[in-house]
Design a protein around this motif. Sequence first.
Motif, PDB file in Angstrom:
ATOM      1  N   GLN A 217       0.853  -1.187   0.000  1.00  0.00           N
ATOM      2  CA  GLN A 217       0.000   0.000   0.000  1.00  0.00           C
ATOM      3  C   GLN A 217       0.889   1.238   0.000  1.00  0.00           C
TER       4      GLN A 217
ATOM      5  N   GLY B  99       0.690   7.656   2.200  1.00  0.00           N
ATOM      6  CA  GLY B  99      -0.036   8.867   1.849  1.00  0.00           C
ATOM      7  C   GLY B  99       0.874  10.025   1.502  1.00  0.00           C
ATOM      8  N   ALA B 100       2.109  10.003   1.972  1.00  0.00           N
ATOM      9  CA  ALA B 100       3.087  11.049   1.661  1.00  0.00           C
ATOM     10  C   ALA B 100       4.433  10.381   1.382  1.00  0.00           C
TER      11      ALA B 100
ATOM     12  N   ALA C  71       0.877   6.746  -6.303  1.00  0.00           N
ATOM     13  CA  ALA C  71       0.502   7.684  -5.244  1.00  0.00           C
ATOM     14  C   ALA C  71       0.448   9.090  -5.836  1.00  0.00           C
TER      15      ALA C  71
ATOM     16  N   TRP D  19       1.530  11.878  -4.706  1.00  0.00           N
ATOM     17  CA  TRP D  19       2.770  12.636  -4.559  1.00  0.00           C
ATOM     18  C   TRP D  19       3.865  12.238  -5.548  1.00  0.00           C
TER      19      TRP D  19
ATOM     20  N   LYS E  76      -1.529  20.328  -2.007  1.00  0.00           N
ATOM     21  CA  LYS E  76      -1.638  19.182  -2.919  1.00  0.00           C
ATOM     22  C   LYS E  76      -0.452  19.121  -3.868  1.00  0.00           C
TER      23      LYS E  76
END
Length: 757
Positions: free
Chosen positions: A262, A265-266, A578, A580, A751
């Motif tokens: 997974q 997130g960053a 992702a 980012w 973002k």
Amino acid sequence: MGEYRKLWWTLITVLLVTFSILGISGVEVYKQAPPIPAQVTTTSNRVLMTSEDILNGQTAWQSTGGMQLGSIWGHGAYQAPDWTADWLHRELLAWLDLAAHETYRQPFAQLNGEQQAALQYQLKTEYRRNTYNAETGTVTVSERRAKAMLQTADYYHRLYGDAPELRSSRDSFAMKENTLPDTGRRDDLTKFFFWTAWAASTDRPGTAATYTNNWPPEPLIGNHPTPENVLWSLACIIILIAGIGFLVLGWSFLRQHAPDPQAPGADPLVQVGLTPSQKALGKYLLVVMALFIFQVFLGGLTAHYTIEGQHFYGLDISQWFPYSLTRTWHLQAAIFWIATAFLSAGLFLAPVIHGGRDPKYQKLGVDILFCALLVVVAGSFLGSFLAIKGIMPAELNFWLGHQGYEYLDLGRLWQLALFIGILFWLALMLRAMLPAFKQGGDKNLLALLCTSTIAIGLFYGAGLFYGERTHITIMEYWRWWVVHLWVEGIFEVFATTALAFIFSSMGLVSRRVATAASLASASLFMVGGVPGTFHHMYFSGTSTPIMAVGAAFSALEVVPLILLGYEAWEHWRLKERAPWMKAIEWPLMCFIAVAFWNMVGAGIFGFMINTPVALFYLQGLNTTAVHSHAALFGVYGFLSIGFVLLILRYIRPEIQFNHRLMHTGFWWLNAGLILMIATSLLPIGLFQFQASVSEGMWYARSEAFLQQDFLETLRWIRTFGDVVFIVGACAVAWQIVLGIFHIAPHAKTAKDAVRVP
């Protein structure tokens, strides 16, 4: 080793076997190198030259730029002739004319077919017969051949001087006027050229092939591919097909499969604060881009010299910046900026490996290394200029000026300084890596990265194993350890492992998959890459066993490149893992380009010239330039630019890449490289190939052939590709400058921003 035991033992076995082959074959290279006779005498015992004269000639040749002005045994620049092939053909024609006048009182061209055939039979018999006496170290030549040698030497005396009747030839060969002013050194130079031609025309004892395996192609004395050449060329094809088949099976067993983790997130790398040593890398990136732009513009200038040999759009600059100098700087700049980019990537990763902090005095070490780099670059460039200009004393040339060997042109003192600098970089890397092994977790990928880092540090030292007067065959053995093994082998493993480490640290691929893929890739790269070094030495004074080893393993060298289309897809897929990842889109695009050009430049264009029968006719032609441009810039150039952009993204987190600028840079670089190859280098190389097969190597590299109008037009057409490439290079370099000096627009939303605490 843990669960990777099978992969580690596979790699260890591959390295033990392949380096054993390389070492044992190296002993063969030393033992079978063509003899440098103590004396060359006539049948009346008149001494024509000694071994000292030949070696003095070798050093004289080195001082003029060596392999950057024409070539010896096919290795070097492509504009001037291959001096071995050219000398041999001129001497053969001189011998035939002398024989015709002595026998028939007519020039050879006026004889009938039967008379010409009789003299050609005598010519082949005399030249192929080996008169070297191992006990006395003497080569004996006929009085007629001595006269032919004298006539040929006179031509080279005038060519390397300023004889007005050969000025047009010097212009065609991109030679400056009075290339070698000292007449005594010109005399020695001709003796070195003669010796290389003697080795290329004299049968090795116990064989029916010359010391250079019948290279260069020369119909007058029956220099055609040997049966072994043809057989091992066929073996190359069979080994390649078999290798691809086993690759599919082996990759299935060796490669580890696991679901993608997974994505975080960053970006995990931004959670690690920038260290002082990482912040200090901005100046490295500027030097990389400065050398890159310098190299690109020098490439345009050097390419233009192939049209106007002594002028640049009418400006006579050859007396200060001749072709041999600009080509030297062009290649050395490439080595410097690519190596600096790799060193920078390692220095950026070192604190990441060390737990997000610098080892003690790491920034000081980074700054010292940077200063040393500037000294080596400036010193080597200045030394090359002084040597080729003729300002530097001859006895200092090898140490401070120009060694004369392609890719290792820099003076020995600068080469030693560069090696010490690389060892210093290795120390900076190890002091960050070694403590990391004490931490818990899987350290197999780190172990492979550490091993490849040590190899980068040590293997450049192979270039120090020859000297100024080392036999050129033995020198070639060690030179290719650096040019092929260090660059194409060790750097490849380091790059693969470093990228795997980065992507796994980002959480985009599992550490298990990254480790297994890197170990499997390292085995595949090295199994062919190590002994495959010998495909550069088929015709450099080595024996048939060297040809066999080089042919067999160079076919295997191509095999892993089949997988690079898959690698390109894997990198492309990471873009969507992702949100980012958008911040590192352009570094990823460069890594995708690396996979493409590795498959095309190293794979397709490499194999095009790697089989012995193909290289017999293609060595030293523009087909070699096709492979070198597509592989050196396409693979290592794009890889280095990708590293630079990646480092920039993290050391200047507040900027965003200018999409229009990067789009121009990336695509125009690719388009320019394609145009260079497709519209100029490859067509010229194919026309030369036809000339080499039909007439001989001397003709494919001759003034009469290369200065034909349609070939000159093809060289003019290359300008379009050069301009497109230069625009792309400037766009990328400008983006780096904008980023380093905080000129790029600031991120406006959370973002879009990638921030580092």
